[in-house]
Design a protein around this motif. Structure first.
Motif, short mmCIF file in Angstrom:
data_model
loop_
_atom_site.label_atom_id
_atom_site.label_comp_id
_atom_site.label_asym_id
_atom_site.label_seq_id
_atom_site.Cartn_x
_atom_site.Cartn_y
_atom_site.Cartn_z
N UNK A 28 0.84 -1.32 0.05
CA UNK A 28 0.08 -0.11 0.04
C UNK A 28 0.75 1.01 -0.06
N UNK A 29 2.05 1.02 0.27
CA UNK A 29 3.07 2.46 0.29
C UNK A 29 4.08 2.14 -0.94
N UNK A 30 3.84 1.32 -1.67
CA UNK A 30 4.60 1.04 -2.82
C UNK A 30 6.11 0.79 -2.47
N UNK A 31 6.24 -0.09 -1.45
CA UNK A 31 7.68 -0.44 -1.11
C UNK A 31 7.54 -1.87 -1.56
N UNK A 32 8.45 -2.29 -2.53
CA UNK A 32 8.61 -3.61 -3.12
C UNK A 32 9.19 -4.49 -2.11
N UNK A 33 8.79 -5.84 -2.00
CA UNK A 33 8.74 -6.70 -0.74
C UNK A 33 9.16 -8.09 -1.26
N UNK A 34 10.14 -8.87 -0.82
CA UNK A 34 10.37 -10.28 -0.65
C UNK A 34 9.56 -10.76 0.38
N UNK A 35 8.52 -11.49 0.03
CA UNK A 35 7.59 -12.37 0.74
C UNK A 35 7.89 -13.87 0.85
N UNK A 36 8.03 -14.48 1.92
CA UNK A 36 8.33 -15.77 1.92
C UNK A 36 7.19 -16.38 2.07
N UNK A 37 6.52 -17.00 1.03
CA UNK A 37 5.47 -17.67 1.42
C UNK A 37 5.35 -19.08 1.78
N UNK A 38 6.47 -19.70 1.41
CA UNK A 38 6.66 -21.30 1.79
C UNK A 38 5.59 -21.95 0.69
N UNK A 39 4.45 -22.52 1.64
CA UNK A 39 3.59 -23.22 0.68
C UNK A 39 2.22 -23.32 1.33
N UNK A 40 1.97 -22.74 2.47
CA UNK A 40 0.70 -22.83 3.10
C UNK A 40 -0.45 -22.16 2.29
N UNK A 41 0.02 -21.19 1.65
CA UNK A 41 -1.13 -20.19 0.83
C UNK A 41 0.07 -20.12 -0.53
N UNK A 42 -0.73 -19.47 -1.57
CA UNK A 42 0.21 -19.23 -2.57
C UNK A 42 0.26 -17.78 -3.08
N UNK A 43 1.05 -17.53 -4.09
CA UNK A 43 1.04 -16.01 -4.51
C UNK A 43 -0.22 -15.77 -5.34
N UNK A 44 -0.67 -16.77 -5.79
CA UNK A 44 -2.13 -16.64 -6.73
C UNK A 44 -2.83 -16.47 -5.76
N UNK A 45 -2.91 -16.65 -4.42
CA UNK A 45 -4.05 -16.17 -3.47
C UNK A 45 -3.61 -15.00 -3.01
N UNK A 46 -2.44 -14.60 -2.86
CA UNK A 46 -2.35 -13.31 -1.96
C UNK A 46 -1.20 -12.78 -2.31
N UNK A 47 -0.56 -12.99 -3.28
CA UNK A 47 0.77 -12.36 -3.80
C UNK A 47 0.54 -11.29 -4.44
N UNK A 48 1.32 -10.07 -4.23
CA UNK A 48 1.45 -8.83 -5.08
C UNK A 48 2.25 -8.97 -6.23
#
Length: 287
Positions: free
Chosen positions: A213-233
């Motif tokens: 929301x602040x336009x700060x790029x992030x490295x998000x460690x999803x692992x596998x419990x949810x997927x980037x398709x579910x929640x990843x920006x």
């Protein structure tokens, strides 16, 4: 029927209810509200949430926590979690309940800070000579947490080129060579600090949504419990492990535990996280 369109035509009010009530879900609910208001500018939205302070300056709302209107919708995703869906965006169920299942929407957070809040965030960090990397290590869900030893290894390398600011709550582990603000900030102060980050790194949780929301790029460690398709920006580097048991959608609050040693997390290496941070930092330097 397109309920929002009809309500907007009548200048009527729609109440959007943040059903889960965690800070991250509050920002997801705000994304629902923004998409509705951008599509239907005359729609008058009242948002009911456990975290009204997060939406204090949101221009897409006409009311916060006023009584539920006759027409309302819950912002939540029980069916997605129940069927362990790894392909569908987390907001799709809510838009489907509004009759908008076939309509595109922008999955992008927005955080609204005042100038005074931005100045407060800068003061909390202080004067630094290196780019700021904010990070947090813990989510409420055990299956979203990368091993602490992996964090230690990655941070030992990253502090050579970044000023590391440790975010999150008081449960966060201790790390050497970082500025620890974990457990010392309100939610809005956390947002104020994060707006000064060059890059953010962490778990799928509240601060992931704030950074976006602040336009700060992030490295998000999803692992596998949810997927980037579910929640990843799309603006982030989302580290995902496509193991056979993923996505499991396990919830610590329901006393559900991983029976596979969190293999989806342990297979993500410090070298991958460091490389992802470097990639985002290099991209920002070229802007």
């Amino acid at each position: 029927m397109r309920l929002p369109r009809l309500l907007a035509a009548a200048g009527a009010r729609l109440t959007v209810i943040d059903a889960y009530g965690s800070p991250g879900d509050t920002l997801l609910t705000a994304t629902v509200c923004r998409n509705l208001r951008e599509r239907y500018p005359r729609l008058r939205i009242n948002c009911i949430t456990a975290n009204p302070e997060l939406l204090r300056h949101d221009p897409n709302l006409v009311a916060l926590n006023e009584p539920e209107s006759f027409f309302s919708v819950w912002s939540w995703y029980p069916e997605l979690a129940a069927r362990r869906d790894g392909r569908t965006n987390i907001l799709q169920e809510t838009f489907a309940r509004l009759g908008l299942a076939d309509q595109p929407f922008e999955y992008k957070a927005r955080v609204y800070l005042t100038q005074d809040e931005r100045a407060r965030g800068r003061a909390l960090i202080g004067e630094v000579s290196r780019p700021v990397l904010t990070f947090h290590t813990l989510s409420r869900e055990e299956t979203k947490n990368w091993p602490v030893d992996s964090w230690r290894s990655a941070l030992a390398r990253l502090r050579e080129q970044f000023h590391l600011v440790h975010m999150g709550d008081g449960r966060e582990p201790e790390f050497d060579g970082v500025q620890r603000l974990a457990g010392r900030l309100t939610l809005r102060e956390s947002m104020s600090v994060l707006c000064h980050a060059h890059v953010h790194a962490g778990a799928d949780s509240f601060l992931m949504h704030v950074a976006n929301g602040l336009d700060v790029p992030s490295v998000i460690i999803f692992g596998g419990s949810r997927t980037p398709a579910n929640l990843g920006y799309a603006e982030n580097i989302n580290l995902y492990s496509a193991v056979p048991c993923s996505p499991c959608w396990l919830h610590t609050s329901r006393e559900e535990r991983c029976e596979h040693g969190l293999v989806c997390m342990t297979r993500i290496t410090p070298a991958e996280v460091i490389a992802a941070v470097d990639q985002l930092a290099d991209a920002r330097r070229r802007i």
